[in-house]
Design an enzyme around this catalytic site. Structure first.
Site, PDB file in Angstrom:
ATOM      1  N   ALA A 291     -10.539  -3.991   2.400  1.00  0.00           N
ATOM      2  CA  ALA A 291      -9.515  -3.416   3.201  1.00  0.00           C
ATOM      3  C   ALA A 291      -8.424  -2.767   2.477  1.00  0.00           C
ATOM      4  O   ALA A 291      -8.498  -3.100   1.133  1.00  0.00           O
ATOM      5  CB  ALA A 291      -8.872  -4.680   3.883  1.00  0.00           C
ATOM      6  N   ASP A 292      -7.705  -1.987   2.877  1.00  0.00           N
ATOM      7  CA  ASP A 292      -6.796  -1.149   2.039  1.00  0.00           C
ATOM      8  C   ASP A 292      -5.344  -1.073   3.099  1.00  0.00           C
ATOM      9  O   ASP A 292      -5.744  -0.634   4.304  1.00  0.00           O
ATOM     10  CB  ASP A 292      -7.063   0.317   1.802  1.00  0.00           C
ATOM     11  CG  ASP A 292      -6.102   1.066   0.808  1.00  0.00           C
ATOM     12  OD1 ASP A 292      -5.934   0.262  -0.407  1.00  0.00           O
ATOM     13  OD2 ASP A 292      -5.498   1.779   1.199  1.00  0.00           O
ATOM     14  N   THR A 293      -4.450  -1.502   2.440  1.00  0.00           N
ATOM     15  CA  THR A 293      -3.090  -1.398   3.372  1.00  0.00           C
ATOM     16  C   THR A 293      -1.874  -0.450   2.667  1.00  0.00           C
ATOM     17  O   THR A 293      -1.901  -0.270   1.554  1.00  0.00           O
ATOM     18  CB  THR A 293      -2.340  -2.823   3.461  1.00  0.00           C
ATOM     19  OG1 THR A 293      -3.406  -3.619   4.040  1.00  0.00           O
ATOM     20  CG2 THR A 293      -0.969  -2.716   4.153  1.00  0.00           C
TER      21      THR A 293
END
Length: 190
Positions: A69-71
């Site tokens: 994931a990447d936020t």
């Protein structure tokens, strides 16, 4: 219910969210360059980096399911990553103060050599923060490991966020409802 899960994230918040979901997983970290092409839009950036992180596992998994994931935080078209210093964190929080911004998380699930990527977007409305409040938060909570220089689950979220539209857990770092739904669909379709 699910095959063995690898969470490719050192984020304690993502790890805690998976634990709260009662998912069995192990953490495996790989160094990945998180740069991206400049022409991408914010939602595309989050997906691109999440996929890039998953590709680091191309050769090393067979029957396991990998979650990456990447936020990112976006305000007025500007991407706010993780701050490089306390001063940078103060600058970011001052920019967010009294305004609406978006938190965008890209998630990639690698399973049986196939990539399934999705994003989630939440709108966050900060009330106007004083300089003293921003300084207090940065000194006490050291938010240098967080996109946008804040954690919604910390003091600043409790006193400074007026409302959100969208997933709370997305703002924490992983849209859990959407992730669970996607995992269920992927495993059932196999």
């Amino acid at each position: 219910m699910f095959p063995p899960i690898i969470l490719a994230s050192k984020s304690p918040r993502r790890q805690e969210l998976l634990k709260l979901m009662n998912l069995d997983f192990r953490v495996v970290l790989k160094d990945v360059d998180e740069s991206y092409p400049e022409h991408l839009q914010p939602e595309e950036i989050a997906r691109y980096i999440a996929e890039k992180k998953a590709h680091a596992f191309d050769e090393s998994v067979t029957n396991e399911l990998v979650i990456t994931a990447d936020t990112i935080v976006c305000i007025d078209g500007q991407i706010l990553g993780k701050p490089s210093s306390e001063e940078h964190a103060v600058t970011m929080l001052s920019l967010l103060s009294g305004k609406k911004h978006q938190v965008i998380t890209g998630v990639c699930i690698l399973y049986k050599q196939r990539y399934h990527t999705f994003t989630d977007i939440s709108d966050v409305y900060f009330r106007k923060l004083t300089e003293e409040q921003i300084q207090y938060y940065v000194k006490k909570y050291q938010p240098l490991d967080k996109a946008g220089a804040y954690g919604i689950q910390e003091w600043i979220g409790l006193v400074g966020i007026e409302k959100i539209n969208g997933s709370y857990t997305n703002i924490v770092g992983l849209p859990t409802e959407k992730l669970y739904r996607e995992l269920s669909v992927l495993v059932v379709s196999e």
